[in-house]
Design an enzyme around this catalytic site. Sequence first.
Site, short mmCIF file in Angstrom:
data_model
loop_
_atom_site.label_atom_id
_atom_site.label_comp_id
_atom_site.label_asym_id
_atom_site.label_seq_id
_atom_site.Cartn_x
_atom_site.Cartn_y
_atom_site.Cartn_z
CG HIS A 124 38.47 38.35 50.89
ND1 HIS A 124 36.90 38.19 51.69
CD2 HIS A 124 38.02 39.76 50.05
CE1 HIS A 124 36.20 38.43 51.39
NE2 HIS A 124 36.62 39.41 50.34
CG ASP A 201 39.51 33.29 47.36
OD1 ASP A 201 39.47 33.65 46.47
OD2 ASP A 201 39.80 33.80 48.00
CD GLN A 204 39.67 40.01 43.31
OE1 GLN A 204 40.08 40.88 42.33
NE2 GLN A 204 38.69 40.37 44.10
CE LYS A 227 34.56 39.11 44.36
NZ LYS A 227 35.39 40.47 44.92
CB CYS A 365 36.92 42.05 52.98
SG CYS A 365 36.06 42.87 52.22
#
Length: 407
Positions: A124, A201, A204, A227, A365
């Site tokens: 991302h 990261d 998600q 999220k 993104c």
Amino acid sequence: DTGYDLAHIRADFPILAQSIHGKPLVYLDNAASTQKPRAVIDCIRKVYEEDYANVHRGVHTLSQRATDLFEGAREKVRAFINAASGREIIFTRGTTEAINLVAQSYGRSKLGAGDEILITAMEHHSNIVPWQMVCGQTGAVLKVAPINLDGELILDEFAALLSDRTRLVAVAHMSNALGTINPVEQIIALAHERGVPVLLDGAQAIPHLTVDVRALDCDFYAFSGHKLYGPSGIGVLYGKEALLKAMPPYQGGGDMIRQVTFDKTEYNSLPYKFEAGTPNIVDTIALGTAIDYVRSLGIEAIAAHEHRLLAYATERAAQIDGLKLIGTARDKGAILSFTLGRIHPHDIGTLLDHLGIAIRAGHHCAMPVMDFFQVPATARASFGLYNTFEEVDTLMAGLRQVIEIFG
Ligand code: PMP
């Protein structure tokens, strides 16, 4: 029967019970942001109505109560990702700010000309641009490990790119554009063999996978509350205590200090050293409530449900002429990214919206991922804990209509 009570679960999310353009809302944009259960909404209202004051400074009752709730949320986050201590849980605005914090604090103080940061080709923008910025400031170099046509990291090439100059590895636990779940255990093992710390990261991964930062042995883990069925504007940076301790502050201000004179300032202890200024008090508390909610369903049960939805959607998608999946990794989260022949993804998204179906269309993104697959954009349906098999059917029927109209 899986014991996963969808009707009951859906009733927890007030926003879902509405019509869009006269059709029942089918919300399939969960990778962008998730909807909030009533418990989270009620929590925000309750804190503002009964418990609100600034934290960490008051001797009065409300401030004490707000501080207890705020620090209680930190403990919920700690337990959720199995961190060793609350000192390792830094509240940020989200994943983006968490990664920028590491880039500007850890990166800027550690990097010199010719040093390397290693990322992957599926990141991302928020796990690309902060590293480009710190490279610009320090003369360090950004290295990018390639992916294959299934959207999987090519692990051999990743390993080959680890060098004596690598100072940090930063990779997505799960890709938002492709759904790929990266082999983070192997990535971490390879990096640690060379003494290189790893940032994951987790934007998600956090709503879909059990995350145990101690079992993973990652050095940093970043995620966003919004999220994970919590509010926007609140996120988390996990960092190993020894690393965080050695890092300079990211921002200066109130709360992050122990003592200030005009000659010299002594910084506060962890985690406050990295939390300058009045924090996002109520949303932090509500993130704790979101974690309670997710834990009440069980992340394994959620993951199993989403896995069934993804398998079903993948099977149904294969029956649609001209539909091409972008991202066909063996290990994949509940994201279906695709193109439909020459039909522009924005047209797909717009027509589906008229049918009450919310998906995302765009570059997500992750422009370098689009370039790699030589598409300007994809359409993306992403599933959450409340989505149903009927909604997958509605999506597929909608796509057939899109083909009839634009195809
Ligand atoms: N990384 C990934 C993989 C993401 O999906 C996102 C959100 N789309 C981010 C980072 C950035 O998260 P936020 O915008 O909440 O800071």
